[in-house]
Design an enzyme around this catalytic site. Sequence first.
Site, PDB file in Angstrom:
ATOM      1  NE  ARG A 191     -19.459  15.384 -14.548  1.00  0.00           N
ATOM      2  CZ  ARG A 191     -18.477  14.669 -14.010  1.00  0.00           C
ATOM      3  NH1 ARG A 191     -17.752  13.859 -14.763  1.00  0.00           N
ATOM      4  NH2 ARG A 191     -18.219  14.733 -12.714  1.00  0.00           N
ATOM      5  CD  GLU A 242     -23.148  10.004 -17.412  1.00  0.00           C
ATOM      6  OE1 GLU A 242     -22.936   9.766 -16.207  1.00  0.00           O
ATOM      7  OE2 GLU A 242     -22.291  10.464 -18.177  1.00  0.00           O
ATOM      8  CG  HIS A 253     -19.455   8.750 -15.695  1.00  0.00           C
ATOM      9  ND1 HIS A 253     -20.214   9.890 -15.625  1.00  0.00           N
ATOM     10  CD2 HIS A 253     -18.214   9.121 -15.292  1.00  0.00           C
ATOM     11  CE1 HIS A 253     -19.472  10.908 -15.199  1.00  0.00           C
ATOM     12  NE2 HIS A 253     -18.243  10.456 -14.980  1.00  0.00           N
TER      13      HIS A 253
HETATM   14  C1  DGY Z   1     -15.265  12.676 -11.992  1.00  0.00           C
HETATM   15  O1  DGY Z   1     -14.810  12.361 -10.888  1.00  0.00           O
HETATM   16  O2  DGY Z   1     -15.741  13.787 -12.215  1.00  0.00           O
HETATM   17  C2  DGY Z   1     -15.167  11.672 -13.094  1.00  0.00           C
HETATM   18  O3  DGY Z   1     -16.144  11.887 -14.041  1.00  0.00           O
HETATM   19  C3  DGY Z   1     -15.203  10.279 -12.547  1.00  0.00           C
HETATM   20  O4  DGY Z   1     -15.128   9.305 -13.514  1.00  0.00           O
END
Ligand code: DGY
Length: 320
Positions: A238, A267, A286
């Site tokens: 993240r 984002e 992402h």
């Molecule tokens: C999630 O599922 O938390 C991931 O970041 C997906 O890419």
Amino acid sequence: MKPTIFITRKLPDELVAPLKEKFTVRMWDSEDVAVPAEVLREEIVQADALWTMLSDTIDRDMLESATNLKVISNLAVGFNNIDIKAAEEKGIIVTNTPDVLTETTADLAFGLLLATARRFNSAEKELREGGWLSWTPMGYTGMDVYGTTIGIIGMGRIGEAVARRAKGFNMHVLYHNRSRKHETEDKFGVKYAELDDLLKRADHVVILVPLTEETKGMIGERELSLMKKTATLISVSRGGIVDEIALYDALKNNTIFAAGLDVFEKEPIPLEHPLLTLANVTAVPHIGSASVQTRRAMMALNAQAIIDVLEGNEPKNRVN
Ligand code: DGY
């Protein structure tokens, strides 16, 4: 009256169809544009179930409007976009999509590591722009991956899957985690290190911890200054865990060699963001779990969790 489900993004028909047989399904009609908060606030009032994306912020304030809500099923393994405590106080079950995305996300993490260390993006850009004029002895040289030391911060399921890949590359694997993982150490020959020690010793650092109050800003100026000048930093869990301003400075001043980023504080990352001006940044939007097979498997889990809760059964993958 049938229970109502609100889906915050347009999802493939075949994944939504089983829900339509049993419930009233309302769905935001765009795949690309996120549902505006004011629409979500209206929908949440009557919804019995919400199917959310990781880009939807479901905070305490938003949850205030919910009167019937029984379940929020989040299309991600991470759930930092939802105020879990506020949901719990209102008796709302939250579910996520672990396991099915583990290998796909580890593939992305390892692929991003290779791309970053070996400078795929700047080499490709130069080729496309006509800058490849001749083969040169030191042209486009990056850093080795095979046989080097990887430091994995966050040894959960995805961390373990990255460690397995690293072993295939004959890498020495260090990890840092809130708690020691003795079983993983025995099974895969990985070694625990304190954070500072890992940062000093690793040739490649991969960040896989979830975003929490504890991990926010975990990698800042001090931590980056501990890393090798030749090191790469890969961030795939993240945004917000790495301080982006400190990272920009470290990359610009060659405190570290390069960074591979799949996640960002904001984002989509604004195009004018300083990190995007640097050739030693490899940035992707992402896409950790973004394979057709995995996204479908994640959606199937979401749909089943909603059915389970609305039919009075215990769902899998409950996070509260
Ligand atoms: C999630 O599922 O938390 C991931 O970041 C997906 O890419």
